[in-house]
Scaffold this motif. Structure first.
Motif, mmCIF file in Angstrom:
data_model
loop_
_atom_site.group_PDB
_atom_site.id
_atom_site.type_symbol
_atom_site.label_atom_id
_atom_site.label_comp_id
_atom_site.label_asym_id
_atom_site.label_seq_id
_atom_site.Cartn_x
_atom_site.Cartn_y
_atom_site.Cartn_z
ATOM 1 N N ARG A 43 9.086 52.615 53.082
ATOM 2 C CA ARG A 43 10.341 53.055 52.471
ATOM 3 C C ARG A 43 10.108 53.401 51.020
ATOM 4 N NH1 ARG A 43 13.856 54.242 56.510
ATOM 5 N NH2 ARG A 43 13.945 52.556 58.048
ATOM 6 N N ASN A 44 10.748 54.426 50.546
ATOM 7 C CA ASN A 44 10.526 54.882 49.178
ATOM 8 C C ASN A 44 11.329 54.100 48.147
ATOM 9 O OD1 ASN A 44 8.696 56.888 49.897
ATOM 10 N ND2 ASN A 44 10.340 58.305 50.387
ATOM 11 N N ASP A 45 12.532 53.732 48.498
ATOM 12 C CA ASP A 45 13.399 53.094 47.517
ATOM 13 C C ASP A 45 13.522 51.613 47.836
ATOM 14 O OD1 ASP A 45 16.694 53.853 46.119
ATOM 15 O OD2 ASP A 45 15.197 52.338 45.636
ATOM 16 N N TYR A 46 12.645 50.822 47.250
ATOM 17 C CA TYR A 46 12.607 49.386 47.520
ATOM 18 C C TYR A 46 13.868 48.678 47.040
ATOM 19 C CZ TYR A 46 11.112 49.830 42.697
ATOM 20 O OH TYR A 46 11.034 50.159 41.380
ATOM 21 N N ALA A 47 14.603 49.280 46.143
ATOM 22 C CA ALA A 47 15.788 48.645 45.584
ATOM 23 C C ALA A 47 17.066 48.955 46.367
ATOM 24 C CB ALA A 47 15.979 49.058 44.131
ATOM 25 N N ASP A 48 16.952 49.796 47.367
ATOM 26 C CA ASP A 48 18.115 50.199 48.161
ATOM 27 C C ASP A 48 18.192 49.319 49.400
ATOM 28 O OD1 ASP A 48 19.275 53.405 49.504
ATOM 29 O OD2 ASP A 48 20.063 51.368 49.669
ATOM 30 N N SER A 49 19.226 48.524 49.505
ATOM 31 C CA SER A 49 19.330 47.589 50.625
ATOM 32 C C SER A 49 19.380 48.296 51.973
ATOM 33 C CB SER A 49 20.557 46.697 50.453
ATOM 34 O OG SER A 49 21.741 47.469 50.424
ATOM 35 N N SER A 50 19.863 49.505 52.001
ATOM 36 C CA SER A 50 19.958 50.239 53.273
ATOM 37 C C SER A 50 18.588 50.646 53.811
ATOM 38 C CB SER A 50 20.846 51.474 53.112
ATOM 39 O OG SER A 50 20.226 52.424 52.258
ATOM 40 N N GLU A 51 17.541 50.503 52.991
ATOM 41 C CA GLU A 51 16.196 50.867 53.415
ATOM 42 C C GLU A 51 15.537 49.757 54.245
ATOM 43 O OE1 GLU A 51 14.104 53.908 51.912
ATOM 44 O OE2 GLU A 51 16.167 54.378 52.406
ATOM 45 N N TYR A 52 16.157 48.616 54.318
ATOM 46 C CA TYR A 52 15.570 47.468 55.003
ATOM 47 C C TYR A 52 16.256 47.242 56.350
ATOM 48 C CZ TYR A 52 13.439 46.298 50.501
ATOM 49 O OH TYR A 52 12.721 46.323 49.336
ATOM 50 N N ALA A 53 15.454 47.134 57.382
ATOM 51 C CA ALA A 53 16.001 46.971 58.722
ATOM 52 C C ALA A 53 16.299 45.521 59.085
ATOM 53 C CB ALA A 53 15.032 47.549 59.753
ATOM 54 N N TYR A 54 15.587 44.603 58.451
ATOM 55 C CA TYR A 54 15.692 43.194 58.852
ATOM 56 C C TYR A 54 16.144 42.329 57.683
ATOM 57 C CZ TYR A 54 12.835 45.126 62.554
ATOM 58 O OH TYR A 54 12.358 45.917 63.570
ATOM 59 N N TRP A 55 17.040 41.398 57.997
ATOM 60 C CA TRP A 55 17.632 40.549 56.965
ATOM 61 C C TRP A 55 17.732 39.108 57.436
ATOM 62 C CZ3 TRP A 55 19.144 42.144 52.117
ATOM 63 C CH2 TRP A 55 19.117 43.529 51.895
ATOM 64 N N GLY A 56 17.569 38.201 56.475
ATOM 65 C CA GLY A 56 17.856 36.810 56.753
ATOM 66 C C GLY A 56 19.338 36.537 56.575
ATOM 67 N N ARG A 57 19.739 35.325 56.863
ATOM 68 C CA ARG A 57 21.151 34.964 56.739
ATOM 69 C C ARG A 57 21.539 34.602 55.325
ATOM 70 N NH1 ARG A 57 22.845 31.440 62.107
ATOM 71 N NH2 ARG A 57 22.371 33.067 63.631
ATOM 72 N N GLY A 58 20.574 34.378 54.475
ATOM 73 C CA GLY A 58 20.858 34.075 53.089
ATOM 74 C C GLY A 58 20.806 32.592 52.784
ATOM 75 N N THR A 59 20.480 32.289 51.549
ATOM 76 C CA THR A 59 20.472 30.908 51.071
ATOM 77 C C THR A 59 21.124 30.863 49.702
ATOM 78 O OG1 THR A 59 19.058 28.970 50.665
ATOM 79 C CG2 THR A 59 18.148 31.106 50.040
ATOM 80 N N GLN A 60 21.949 29.861 49.486
ATOM 81 C CA GLN A 60 22.733 29.776 48.267
ATOM 82 C C GLN A 60 21.916 29.185 47.126
ATOM 83 O OE1 GLN A 60 26.150 30.667 47.749
ATOM 84 N NE2 GLN A 60 25.638 30.274 45.593
ATOM 85 N N VAL A 61 22.009 29.830 45.986
ATOM 86 C CA VAL A 61 21.453 29.294 44.745
ATOM 87 C C VAL A 61 22.595 29.221 43.740
ATOM 88 C CG1 VAL A 61 19.864 29.648 42.825
ATOM 89 C CG2 VAL A 61 19.148 30.218 45.158
ATOM 90 N N THR A 62 22.835 28.041 43.224
ATOM 91 C CA THR A 62 23.883 27.853 42.236
ATOM 92 C C THR A 62 23.269 27.250 40.991
ATOM 93 O OG1 THR A 62 25.536 27.478 43.966
ATOM 94 C CG2 THR A 62 26.104 26.809 41.724
ATOM 95 N N VAL A 63 23.450 27.934 39.876
ATOM 96 C CA VAL A 63 22.897 27.473 38.603
ATOM 97 C C VAL A 63 24.056 27.061 37.705
ATOM 98 C CG1 VAL A 63 21.407 28.031 36.665
ATOM 99 C CG2 VAL A 63 21.003 29.113 38.893
ATOM 100 N N SER A 64 24.104 25.804 37.359
ATOM 101 C CA SER A 64 25.175 25.306 36.507
ATOM 102 C C SER A 64 24.743 25.374 35.045
ATOM 103 C CB SER A 64 25.530 23.870 36.883
ATOM 104 O OG SER A 64 24.428 23.014 36.666
ATOM 105 N N SER A 65 25.716 25.580 34.197
ATOM 106 C CA SER A 65 25.417 25.698 32.762
ATOM 107 C C SER A 65 25.429 24.358 32.083
ATOM 108 C CB SER A 65 26.440 26.632 32.099
ATOM 109 O OG SER A 65 27.743 26.144 32.297
#
Length: 124
Positions: A102-124
């Motif tokens: 894929r040419n545009d690594y920053a474009d999410s539509s260029e990726y066919a496979y995705w994980g479900r995600g993991t939460q990162v919370t940074v407190s100040s």
């Protein structure tokens, strides 16, 4: 069936470090490109970092100098080491992969496979 499984994340304080990992299952050959995106509440999903098989590493400006993406192509895993975390780094982090060039690594539509995600919370 290809699956991406993320590990890591959690609640940390500003200045702390977190390491995220992602494992690809169901695909024996190395993915051509693997990356990380994140999404904060009320915002669009944004590019964080990507690494191509055999080279080519790219970061969002917000990640440069603080985050490091690494891959083990033999194991089809990708990690994201995040240092000096800031509250604005909070969000759900998604692992993404594609087996074609894929040419545009920053474009999410260029990726066919995705994980479900993991939460990162940074407190100040």
């Amino acid at each position: 069936q290809v699956q991406l499984i993320e590990y890591g994340g959690g609640l940390v304080q500003a200045g702390d470090s977190v390491r995220l990992s992602c494992l690809v299952s169901g695909h024996t050959l190395p993915m051509y490109v693997m990356g990380w995106f994140r999404q904060a509440p009320g915002k669009e999903r944004e590019f964080v970092a990507a690494k191509y098989w055999g080279g080519g590493t790219y970061y969002a400006n917000s990640a440069k100098g603080r985050f490091t993406i690494s891959r083990d192509s033999a194991e089809n895993t990708v990690d994201l080491q995040m240092n000096s975390l800031k509250p604005e780094d909070s969000g759900v982090y998604y692992c993404a992969a594609d087996r074609t060039n894929r040419n545009d690594y920053a474009d999410s539509s260029e990726y066919a496979y995705w994980g479900r995600g993991t939460q990162v919370t940074v407190s100040s």
